[in-house]
Scaffold this active site. Structure first.
Site, PDB file in Angstrom:
ATOM      1  N   CYS A 236       0.856  -1.185   0.000  1.00 55.52           N
ATOM      2  CA  CYS A 236       0.000   0.000   0.000  1.00 55.52           C
ATOM      3  C   CYS A 236       0.892   1.235   0.000  1.00 55.52           C
ATOM      4  O   CYS A 236       1.655   1.438   0.946  1.00 55.52           O
ATOM      5  CB  CYS A 236      -0.873  -0.023   1.251  1.00 55.52           C
TER       6      CYS A 236
ATOM      7  N   CYS B 146      -0.829   3.755  -6.647  1.00 53.12           N
ATOM      8  CA  CYS B 146      -1.706   3.148  -5.640  1.00 53.12           C
ATOM      9  C   CYS B 146      -1.949   1.733  -6.123  1.00 53.12           C
ATOM     10  O   CYS B 146      -2.176   1.512  -7.321  1.00 53.12           O
ATOM     11  CB  CYS B 146      -3.014   3.923  -5.543  1.00 53.12           C
TER      12      CYS B 146
HETATM   13  N1  DGL Z   1      -4.048   0.689  -2.106  1.00 54.49           N
HETATM   14  C1  DGL Z   1      -3.637   1.846  -1.407  1.00 54.49           C
HETATM   15  C2  DGL Z   1      -2.376   2.477  -1.966  1.00 54.49           C
HETATM   16  O1  DGL Z   1      -1.589   1.805  -2.585  1.00 54.49           O
HETATM   17  C3  DGL Z   1      -4.581   2.894  -0.935  1.00 54.49           C
HETATM   18  C4  DGL Z   1      -6.007   2.911  -1.282  1.00 54.49           C
HETATM   19  C5  DGL Z   1      -6.793   3.615  -0.199  1.00 54.49           C
HETATM   20  O2  DGL Z   1      -7.103   2.921   0.755  1.00 54.49           O
HETATM   21  O3  DGL Z   1      -7.038   4.818  -0.312  1.00 54.49           O
HETATM   22  O4  DGL Z   1      -2.142   3.635  -1.789  1.00 54.49           O
END
Ligand code: DGL
Length: 261
Positions: free
Chosen positions: A73, A183
């Site tokens: 993440c 993301c």
């Molecule tokens: N998947 C996450 C990232 O790589 C964030 C998505 C979220 O929860 O806003 O930033």
């Protein structure tokens, strides 16, 4: 220890795009995937909350016996990578937007970055730009609401299409020829992004680089191998709902259990 699983966590199911790359490179490892669905999205949460939550999750995963942790993440990395490393006694791979390779690849001198608001406003992201992308123009586009819409309504839903119209247009208008998927949810909408950019635009995610880094760390710690290629998905949210979303995104049914750090 080498027979213990590798833990992978994200705010939700974006990290599955990273997990896919990990399994392609290291198919014999066992994986414990944790989706912090109860707090999805991370992208609009305060940094201090994300730091405390990230540390609590990492410590609980280490205590549960994970031999390594992949923070799949970008938002959690931006807010909490240093704190997680300081608080957790296992090897950590934290991922960040692929700004460095993008700056090396661009021919037009313009790169686009799609990421959450929290990631783009972080000090870590500013440092990344300062260190690796000073010689190019960076069009950083926050995509508020996109990660949760991908999960709740699906990657080809009209809501997601409308958000992509809004978020991708500025990158195309600025002449970006490389787009960083900053993301881990955004590889789920890779086609939708590509369709809105000129043909030949390069879309970069960091899954493979993360897999290579995990392999290096496991090898260095004598932790490589020893698993059976098992995958267990856990969520802090409602397992039934997450099961359906996993099926839609991952393309096959996986068992999902509730787990709270
Ligand atoms: N998947 C996450 C990232 O790589 C964030 C998505 C979220 O929860 O806003 O930033």
């Amino acid at each position: 220890m080498s027979s213990q699983p590798v833990a992978v966590f994200d705010s939700g199911l974006g990290g599955l795009t990273v997990l896919r790359a990990l399994r392609a490179r290291l198919p014999h490892e066992d994986y414990f995937y944790f989706a912090d669905t109860r707090f999805l999205p991370y992208g609009d949460k305060p940094e201090v909350f994300l730091r405390e939550r990230g540390v609590a999750i990492a410590q609980a995963l280490a205590q549960r016996g994970a031999k390594a942790l992949v923070v799949a993440c970008n938002t959690a990395t931006a807010a909490a990578a240093e704190a997680i490393r300081a608080a957790t006694p296992i090897p950590i791979v934290a991922l960040e937007p692929g700004v460095k390779p993008a700056a090396g690849l661009t021919q037009s001198g313009v790169i686009g970055v799609l990421a959450t608001t929290r990631t783009l406003h972080s000090e870590r992201f500013q440092r990344l730009i300062g260190n690796h992308a000073n010689h190019v123009r960076v069009v950083a586009q926050p995509c508020s609401g996109l990660a949760d819409a991908i999960e709740s309504e699906g990657p080809t839903s009209s809501r997601v299409e409308a958000l992509l119209d809004t978020f991708v247009a500025p990158l195309a208008a600025a002449g970006a020829d490389v787009v960083v998927l900053g993301c881990t949810h955004y590889p789920w909408v890779r086609e939708g992004i590509a369709r809105r950019m000129p043909a030949g635009t390069v879309l970069l995610d960091t899954g493979e680089a993360v897999a290579r880094q995990l392999e290096r760390l496991l090898a260095a710690g004598n932790l490589l191998g020893g698993g059976h290629g098992r995958l267990a998905v856990h969520t802090s949210g409602a397992p039934q709902q997450v099961t359906a979303t996993v099926h839609r995104l991952w393309g096959e049914k996986l068992p999902v259990e509730h787990w709270e750090p």
